[in-house]
Motif scaffolding. Sequence first.
Motif, PDB file in Angstrom:
ATOM      1  N   LEU A   1      -1.621   1.640 -15.459  1.00 22.77           N
ATOM      2  CA  LEU A   1      -2.493   1.491 -14.301  1.00 22.77           C
ATOM      3  C   LEU A   1      -3.111   2.848 -13.974  1.00 22.77           C
ATOM      4  O   LEU A   1      -2.404   3.844 -13.806  1.00 22.77           O
ATOM      5  CB  LEU A   1      -1.705   0.970 -13.095  1.00 22.77           C
ATOM      6  CG  LEU A   1      -2.500   0.762 -11.794  1.00 22.77           C
ATOM      7  CD1 LEU A   1      -3.525  -0.360 -11.972  1.00 22.77           C
ATOM      8  CD2 LEU A   1      -1.563   0.433 -10.633  1.00 22.77           C
ATOM      9  N   ALA A   2      -4.424   2.885 -13.876  1.00 18.60           N
ATOM     10  CA  ALA A   2      -5.127   4.139 -13.583  1.00 18.60           C
ATOM     11  C   ALA A   2      -4.926   4.521 -12.118  1.00 18.60           C
ATOM     12  O   ALA A   2      -4.967   3.659 -11.241  1.00 18.60           O
ATOM     13  CB  ALA A   2      -6.608   3.983 -13.877  1.00 18.60           C
ATOM     14  N   PRO A   3      -4.715   5.813 -11.816  1.00 14.55           N
ATOM     15  CA  PRO A   3      -4.570   6.248 -10.427  1.00 14.55           C
ATOM     16  C   PRO A   3      -5.747   5.853  -9.549  1.00 14.55           C
ATOM     17  O   PRO A   3      -5.569   5.521  -8.370  1.00 14.55           O
ATOM     18  CB  PRO A   3      -4.443   7.770 -10.553  1.00 14.55           C
ATOM     19  CG  PRO A   3      -3.867   7.982 -11.917  1.00 14.55           C
ATOM     20  CD  PRO A   3      -4.473   6.903 -12.769  1.00 14.55           C
TER      21      PRO A   3
ATOM     22  N   LEU B   1      -5.087  -1.416   3.337  1.00 16.12           N
ATOM     23  CA  LEU B   1      -4.990  -0.861   4.689  1.00 16.12           C
ATOM     24  C   LEU B   1      -6.167  -1.305   5.559  1.00 16.12           C
ATOM     25  O   LEU B   1      -5.995  -1.646   6.731  1.00 16.12           O
ATOM     26  CB  LEU B   1      -4.919   0.660   4.630  1.00 16.12           C
ATOM     27  CG  LEU B   1      -3.639   1.250   4.024  1.00 16.12           C
ATOM     28  CD1 LEU B   1      -3.746   2.763   3.916  1.00 16.12           C
ATOM     29  CD2 LEU B   1      -2.411   0.871   4.844  1.00 16.12           C
ATOM     30  N   VAL B   2      -7.363  -1.307   4.975  1.00 14.12           N
ATOM     31  CA  VAL B   2      -8.562  -1.686   5.726  1.00 14.12           C
ATOM     32  C   VAL B   2      -8.520  -3.167   6.116  1.00 14.12           C
ATOM     33  O   VAL B   2      -9.001  -3.559   7.179  1.00 14.12           O
ATOM     34  CB  VAL B   2      -9.837  -1.381   4.899  1.00 14.12           C
ATOM     35  CG1 VAL B   2     -11.065  -2.008   5.539  1.00 14.12           C
ATOM     36  CG2 VAL B   2     -10.024   0.118   4.773  1.00 14.12           C
ATOM     37  N   ILE B   3      -7.938  -3.981   5.262  1.00 16.90           N
ATOM     38  CA  ILE B   3      -7.821  -5.410   5.567  1.00 16.90           C
ATOM     39  C   ILE B   3      -6.609  -5.692   6.461  1.00 16.90           C
ATOM     40  O   ILE B   3      -6.696  -6.431   7.442  1.00 16.90           O
ATOM     41  CB  ILE B   3      -7.708  -6.229   4.259  1.00 16.90           C
ATOM     42  CG1 ILE B   3      -9.025  -6.171   3.477  1.00 16.90           C
ATOM     43  CG2 ILE B   3      -7.345  -7.684   4.563  1.00 16.90           C
ATOM     44  CD1 ILE B   3      -8.964  -6.878   2.138  1.00 16.90           C
ATOM     45  N   GLY B   4      -5.464  -5.087   6.118  1.00 18.43           N
ATOM     46  CA  GLY B   4      -4.210  -5.418   6.785  1.00 18.43           C
ATOM     47  C   GLY B   4      -4.138  -5.040   8.244  1.00 18.43           C
ATOM     48  O   GLY B   4      -3.734  -5.849   9.094  1.00 18.43           O
TER      49      GLY B   4
ATOM     50  N   VAL C   1      -7.981   2.838  -4.816  1.00 14.27           N
ATOM     51  CA  VAL C   1      -8.916   1.843  -4.269  1.00 14.27           C
ATOM     52  C   VAL C   1      -8.153   0.672  -3.660  1.00 14.27           C
ATOM     53  O   VAL C   1      -8.474   0.203  -2.560  1.00 14.27           O
ATOM     54  CB  VAL C   1      -9.876   1.352  -5.370  1.00 14.27           C
ATOM     55  CG1 VAL C   1     -10.704   0.171  -4.863  1.00 14.27           C
ATOM     56  CG2 VAL C   1     -10.797   2.475  -5.819  1.00 14.27           C
ATOM     57  N   ALA C   2      -7.126   0.173  -4.367  1.00 16.44           N
ATOM     58  CA  ALA C   2      -6.335  -0.952  -3.864  1.00 16.44           C
ATOM     59  C   ALA C   2      -5.631  -0.591  -2.566  1.00 16.44           C
ATOM     60  O   ALA C   2      -5.574  -1.401  -1.630  1.00 16.44           O
ATOM     61  CB  ALA C   2      -5.319  -1.377  -4.922  1.00 16.44           C
ATOM     62  N   THR C   3      -5.111   0.627  -2.487  1.00 14.58           N
ATOM     63  CA  THR C   3      -4.425   1.081  -1.274  1.00 14.58           C
ATOM     64  C   THR C   3      -5.358   1.053  -0.077  1.00 14.58           C
ATOM     65  O   THR C   3      -5.008   0.549   1.002  1.00 14.58           O
ATOM     66  CB  THR C   3      -3.878   2.509  -1.469  1.00 14.58           C
ATOM     67  OG1 THR C   3      -2.948   2.511  -2.552  1.00 14.58           O
ATOM     68  CG2 THR C   3      -3.192   2.996  -0.207  1.00 14.58           C
ATOM     69  N   LEU C   4      -6.564   1.594  -0.254  1.00 10.80           N
ATOM     70  CA  LEU C   4      -7.539   1.626   0.828  1.00 10.80           C
ATOM     71  C   LEU C   4      -7.934   0.208   1.254  1.00 10.80           C
ATOM     72  O   LEU C   4      -8.067  -0.077   2.455  1.00 10.80           O
ATOM     73  CB  LEU C   4      -8.778   2.416   0.398  1.00 10.80           C
ATOM     74  CG  LEU C   4      -8.554   3.912   0.153  1.00 10.80           C
ATOM     75  CD1 LEU C   4      -9.822   4.558  -0.396  1.00 10.80           C
ATOM     76  CD2 LEU C   4      -8.106   4.607   1.432  1.00 10.80           C
TER      77      LEU C   4
ATOM     78  N   SER D   1       0.836  -1.203   0.000  1.00 12.56           N
ATOM     79  CA  SER D   1       0.000   0.000   0.000  1.00 12.56           C
ATOM     80  C   SER D   1       0.871   1.253   0.000  1.00 12.56           C
ATOM     81  O   SER D   1       0.529   2.261  -0.645  1.00 12.56           O
ATOM     82  CB  SER D   1      -0.927  -0.004   1.216  1.00 12.56           C
ATOM     83  OG  SER D   1      -0.215   0.169   2.425  1.00 12.56           O
ATOM     84  N   ILE D   2       2.002   1.193   0.703  1.00  7.46           N
ATOM     85  CA  ILE D   2       2.921   2.343   0.727  1.00  7.46           C
ATOM     86  C   ILE D   2       3.576   2.543  -0.635  1.00  7.46           C
ATOM     87  O   ILE D   2       3.743   3.689  -1.088  1.00  7.46           O
ATOM     88  CB  ILE D   2       3.991   2.142   1.819  1.00  7.46           C
ATOM     89  CG1 ILE D   2       3.342   2.061   3.202  1.00  7.46           C
ATOM     90  CG2 ILE D   2       5.013   3.267   1.771  1.00  7.46           C
ATOM     91  CD1 ILE D   2       2.534   3.274   3.588  1.00  7.46           C
ATOM     92  N   TYR D   3       3.933   1.452  -1.301  1.00  8.36           N
ATOM     93  CA  TYR D   3       4.520   1.576  -2.638  1.00  8.36           C
ATOM     94  C   TYR D   3       3.523   2.224  -3.596  1.00  8.36           C
ATOM     95  O   TYR D   3       3.902   3.040  -4.455  1.00  8.36           O
ATOM     96  CB  TYR D   3       4.936   0.199  -3.172  1.00  8.36           C
ATOM     97  CG  TYR D   3       5.979  -0.497  -2.342  1.00  8.36           C
ATOM     98  CD1 TYR D   3       6.993   0.216  -1.707  1.00  8.36           C
ATOM     99  CD2 TYR D   3       5.954  -1.885  -2.175  1.00  8.36           C
ATOM    100  CE1 TYR D   3       7.949  -0.427  -0.938  1.00  8.36           C
ATOM    101  CE2 TYR D   3       6.911  -2.532  -1.412  1.00  8.36           C
ATOM    102  CZ  TYR D   3       7.897  -1.801  -0.789  1.00  8.36           C
ATOM    103  OH  TYR D   3       8.847  -2.439  -0.026  1.00  8.36           O
ATOM    104  N   LEU D   4       2.249   1.867  -3.466  1.00  2.00           N
ATOM    105  CA  LEU D   4       1.220   2.466  -4.308  1.00  2.00           C
ATOM    106  C   LEU D   4       1.101   3.967  -4.042  1.00  2.00           C
ATOM    107  O   LEU D   4       1.005   4.777  -4.973  1.00  2.00           O
ATOM    108  CB  LEU D   4      -0.120   1.777  -4.052  1.00  2.00           C
ATOM    109  CG  LEU D   4      -0.292   0.367  -4.633  1.00  2.00           C
ATOM    110  CD1 LEU D   4      -1.489  -0.332  -4.005  1.00  2.00           C
ATOM    111  CD2 LEU D   4      -0.450   0.433  -6.144  1.00  2.00           C
TER     112      LEU D   4
END
Length: 310
Positions: free
Chosen positions: A97-99, A110-113, A104-107, A68-71
């Motif tokens: 890859l669209a921003p 984080l929400v899962i991790g 969305v992937a980052t969120l 998520s940090i890399y994203l």
Amino acid sequence: MQQPYKAVQPQFSKMPKYLLLTMRPKQWVKNIFVFAGLIFANDLLLTNPQSLLRVLATFGLWCLIASSIYLINDLVDIEKDRDHPKKRYRPLASGHLAPSSAIVATLIFLVIGLPLAWMLSREVAIILAVYVVMQLAYSFRLKHVVILDVFIIAAGFVFRTVSGAVVLGIDISPWLLICTGLLSLFLALAKRRHELVLLETGAGSHRRVLDEYSTELLQEMISLITASTLIAYILYTLNPTNPHIPTSPFPLMLITVPFVIYGIFRYLYLVYKKDEGGSPEELLLKDLPMLADIVLWGITVVSISYIFRQ
């Protein structure tokens, strides 16, 4: 001559592929630092299935949170990466890859991790949360602060080591933290030198803090931290925190010192003669002498710790 940036249109069917590339699975190698506490623990935890599973779970959580940090980093630096000779081919910078997909992937990560980390260990969850906050501060501001930037990079490795110990509920050796911190600073400084040499006169336009460094300054810093790392590791082998490892008539852990010296010398060779060092994880995976040295060091450490116990 560098070709001008040319944007491409993202394709939904290829989104999983480019999302995985942006998560940088090669850099997950950094997360092996969580296994340090397992290996150097006083008890035979490496052969304990429950302990091994807890550390493997911690490793997986670090892969998720670090991704998520890399994203986030690539989202923040997307425009500057397009002017970089190598980073311009990253999925976000190149347009594959669209921003919005990255956000969305980052969120989701984080929400899962973080809740999963809380279920595993509250201490690990706190460490990961602090790491996320620290990396956000780094991405938006602190990466432009000279010297502090490399300390933050090094802190990430120390956090990984600490989390691997606290998830097992074992004491953290100060020697383990010292050696990890110094080695991490060594890798961070080598990374800065690689960026400075690669980008040459345009270094500051890509990363502002590079204007505050010079190859001469970084060389002095690397020399100092190299000597400090070797001295700290040698002192650790002469004063092991593990009471089960015999130290008389000969401190057996001292046998591992040549592997550490070779590994550092090999890394310096790659940095100064091959202009490598930008990605320590890639060097580990592609440089066979380095990989063989690390494997032999690990085998020797485990053998001494588990065969020669009193």
